[in-house]
Design an enzyme around this catalytic site. Structure first.
Site, PDB file in Angstrom:
ATOM      1  N   ALA A 189       0.838  -1.198   0.000  1.00 34.93           N
ATOM      2  CA  ALA A 189       0.000   0.000   0.000  1.00 34.93           C
ATOM      3  C   ALA A 189       0.872   1.247   0.000  1.00 34.93           C
ATOM      4  O   ALA A 189       2.028   1.224   0.443  1.00 34.93           O
ATOM      5  CB  ALA A 189      -0.929   0.013   1.217  1.00 34.93           C
ATOM      6  N   ASP A 190       0.285   2.333  -0.509  1.00 36.97           N
ATOM      7  CA  ASP A 190       0.992   3.608  -0.481  1.00 36.97           C
ATOM      8  C   ASP A 190      -0.040   4.731  -0.508  1.00 36.97           C
ATOM      9  O   ASP A 190      -1.160   4.550  -0.989  1.00 36.97           O
ATOM     10  CB  ASP A 190       1.937   3.750  -1.675  1.00 36.97           C
ATOM     11  CG  ASP A 190       2.916   4.890  -1.478  1.00 36.97           C
ATOM     12  OD1 ASP A 190       3.865   4.714  -0.690  1.00 36.97           O
ATOM     13  OD2 ASP A 190       2.734   5.961  -2.074  1.00 36.97           O
ATOM     14  N   GLN A 191       0.345   5.867   0.039  1.00 38.55           N
ATOM     15  CA  GLN A 191      -0.548   7.016   0.053  1.00 38.55           C
ATOM     16  C   GLN A 191       0.229   8.282  -0.285  1.00 38.55           C
ATOM     17  O   GLN A 191       1.318   8.509   0.235  1.00 38.55           O
ATOM     18  CB  GLN A 191      -1.206   7.176   1.425  1.00 38.55           C
ATOM     19  CG  GLN A 191      -2.229   8.313   1.489  1.00 38.55           C
ATOM     20  CD  GLN A 191      -2.844   8.416   2.871  1.00 38.55           C
ATOM     21  OE1 GLN A 191      -2.200   8.884   3.797  1.00 38.55           O
ATOM     22  NE2 GLN A 191      -4.087   7.984   2.999  1.00 38.55           N
TER      23      GLN A 191
END
Length: 200
Positions: A69-71
């Site tokens: 995941a990444d934001q």
């Protein structure tokens, strides 16, 4: 075949979110360069890094189902990363006050052995209040969100910085969109509702 589940992230926030599913999982650190490419849009950066993280961990655990995941905080097309310091956090919040910021939260699920690979994006539109400089200073001193994209923890005191949140996946703003994650790990063969049988 029962495959193990691995969260390819060292983020405490993502680990706490995944624990809500009450299922066993391991954590592994992905070794990925998170530098943006020239001209890369924030949504594209988030999606590329989520997939890169899942692939990196899956390479070491080919039989496991791996979540990456990444934001990236997206202010009018400009990426805002983790501030890392008080001074940078002040600058970020000054930029964002009164503005709508899109938190581009991406998740990817990979299993090398089965050839499974999916990724998805859960954008969250956040309107920030017209914050005063003293409010920014007091907030940052209280919560010190220097490891958070956009310098705010919506699950904590940071919620007071906001006017509104618009999302179809309520955990996405914290860093892991669980609705999408559940759908993807189920498609990869993980039975989310399976529990060990009690011994007679």
């Amino acid at each position: 075949m029962n495959r193990s589940l691995i969260l390819g992230s060292t983020s405490l926030y993502r680990r706490e979110l995944l624990q809500r599913l009450q299922m066993p999982f391991e954590v592994a650190s992905p070794e990925v360069d998170e530098s943006p490419l020239a001209g890369e849009a924030p949504w594209a950066l988030a999606q590329r890094l989520a997939l890169a993280k899942a692939r990196a961990v899956a390479a070491a655990f080919p039989g496991a189902v791996v979540i990456g995941a990444d934001q990236v905080a997206d202010l009018h097309g400009q990426p805002l990363g983790k501030p890392g310091s008080h001074e940078r956090a002040v600058a970020q919040l000054r930029q964002m006050r009164g503005q709508t910021v899109v938190f581009q939260t991406a998740v990817a699920v990979v299993c090398l052995e089965s050839g499974f690979e999916q990724s998805d994006l859960a954008p969250v539109r956040v309107k920030f209040r017209q914050l005063s400089d003293p409010e920014i200073e007091n907030y940052l001193r209280a919560e010190q969100p220097y490891d958070c994209a956009g310098s705010a923890k919506s699950e904590g005191l940071g919620i007071a910085l906001l006017e509104s949140i618009d999302s179809d996946d309520p955990t996405a703003l914290i860093g892991l969109p669980l609705i999408r994650t559940c759908r993807m790990i189920a498609a990869a063969g993980i039975d989310i509702f399976a529990r060990p049988k009690a011994r007679p």
